[in-house]
Design a protein around this motif. Structure first.
Motif, PDB file in Angstrom:
ATOM      1  N   ASP A  23     -47.248 -21.648  13.138  1.00  0.00           N
ATOM      2  CA  ASP A  23     -48.026 -21.184  11.992  1.00  0.00           C
ATOM      3  C   ASP A  23     -47.307 -21.613  10.715  1.00  0.00           C
ATOM      4  OD1 ASP A  23     -49.461 -20.078  14.031  1.00  0.00           O
ATOM      5  OD2 ASP A  23     -49.352 -18.009  13.324  1.00  0.00           O
ATOM      6  N   ASP A  25     -47.072 -21.097   7.608  1.00  0.00           N
ATOM      7  CA  ASP A  25     -47.355 -20.175   6.500  1.00  0.00           C
ATOM      8  C   ASP A  25     -46.724 -20.628   5.179  1.00  0.00           C
ATOM      9  OD1 ASP A  25     -48.434 -18.797   8.596  1.00  0.00           O
ATOM     10  OD2 ASP A  25     -47.076 -17.085   8.474  1.00  0.00           O
ATOM     11  N   HIS A  98     -55.819 -21.696   9.486  1.00  0.00           N
ATOM     12  CA  HIS A  98     -55.038 -20.452   9.400  1.00  0.00           C
ATOM     13  C   HIS A  98     -55.230 -19.823   8.020  1.00  0.00           C
ATOM     14  CE1 HIS A  98     -52.088 -17.647  10.837  1.00  0.00           C
ATOM     15  NE2 HIS A  98     -51.099 -18.041  10.057  1.00  0.00           N
TER      16      HIS A  98
HETATM   17 ZN    ZN Z   1     -49.402 -16.956   9.625  1.00  0.00          ZN
END
Ligand code: ZN
Length: 292
Positions: A23, A25, A98
């Motif tokens: 992920d 982020d 995402h």
């Molecule tokens: Zn995330």
């Protein structure tokens, strides 16, 4: 109706599946939970560790092991690091959705959630030239509207729910021609966030775990899910698991995966396409849980 997922018939010679999800982020997760941190250089640098230092290590590990993975990327990260996204694509990995700024949808209307999904899609398509087929909700926070919004936009699968270790089809209604989404379930225990995330005044438990402990937990679940014929879906964050001792622990876990007989280690989209081909009897979308 809600019923347990059917056993999944894996491809010939395959006993169980595993997928590595990263992920990406980066800064987005902080900018969402604490917008005032935008002016905190050290905090931003903590998040930039992912794209700048963690990602090259992760891509090198995957190339050395000959493994393809899935990178779940907020639209904001894609716009901020477009060359990195294109490198991920060019090295044969899957890029999935995402969120845009890693938004939590808790308390959002369906219209707000739809706008967030569309903004993320637009950013990913603009940077990579490809439309993602997979979605992972930021913070694994979804609403009862999420599956329908994803189906409206042509997504094949979601990977945000937590009701098992077997992928399944999640249908919109009971009728035979109801649309459905493949679900690849996840769990907090198979996420590096709970082991390593520590950013004072922003997030984290205040405890940074030993990579040996994380490896031990994940190895135990890997062995058990392999025995059960399930799907081991591991979630890592480049700004967390890209650090030196942690990436070595992850490398050892990937080595274990590659030694397990009949374990299919693949990007989530390959697993989702296989599940779709099985024409499984679907579960119907869950309705809000009411206690009356
Ligand atoms: Zn995330």
């Amino acid at each position: 109706m809600t019923r347990p997922a059917e056993p999944v018939a894996w491809p010939a010679g395959i006993q169980a599946a595993a997928t590595l999800g990263f992920d990406m982020d980066a800064e987005s997760v902080v900018l969402t939970v604490q917008p005032s941190s935008a002016s905190r250089l050290s905090v931003m640098s903590h998040q930039a560790y992912g794209p700048l230092t963690g990602m090259p290590r992760i891509l090198a590990l995957l190339a050395r092991r000959g493994v393809r993975a899935t990178f779940f990327c907020p639209g904001f990260t894609a716009e901020r690091y477009p060359d990195l996204l294109r490198r991920v694509r060019d090295e044969g990995h899957e890029i999935a959705h995402h969120g845009y700024l890693h938004e939590s949808v808790a308390g959002m209307s369906a219209e707000q959630e739809a706008a967030m999904i569309d903004r993320g899609l637009e950013a990913l398509e603009k940077v990579t030239g490809e439309r993602p087929v997979g979605y992972r909700a930021p913070m694994w926070e979804t609403t009862y509207a999420t599956p329908g919004l994803l189906l409206d936009r042509g997504f094949l699968y979601d990977s945000s729910l937590m009701d098992g270790e077997l992928p399944y089809e999640l249908a919109e209604g009971e009728q035979d021609d109801a649309r459905s989404l493949v679900e690849i379930p996840v769990h907090w225990a198979l996420d590096d966030w709970e082991q390593y995330a520590y950013l004072p005044e922003v997030f984290g438990s205040g405890l940074i775990e030993d990579p040996e402990k994380a490896l031990s937990m994940w190895s135990a679940d890997l062995a058990a899910i392999h025995e059960d014929g399930g799907c081991f879906a591991l979630t890592n964050h480049p700004f967390l698991s890209g650090r030196p001792a942690r990436i070595r622990a992850l490398d050892r876990l990937v080595a274990q995966m590659q030694e397990l007989p009949g374990l299919w280690l693949a990007p989530a989209e390959d697993i989702a396409h296989h599940v779709r081909s099985l024409e499984l009897a679907p579960r119907v979308f869950p309705q809000p849980v009411v206690n009356d």
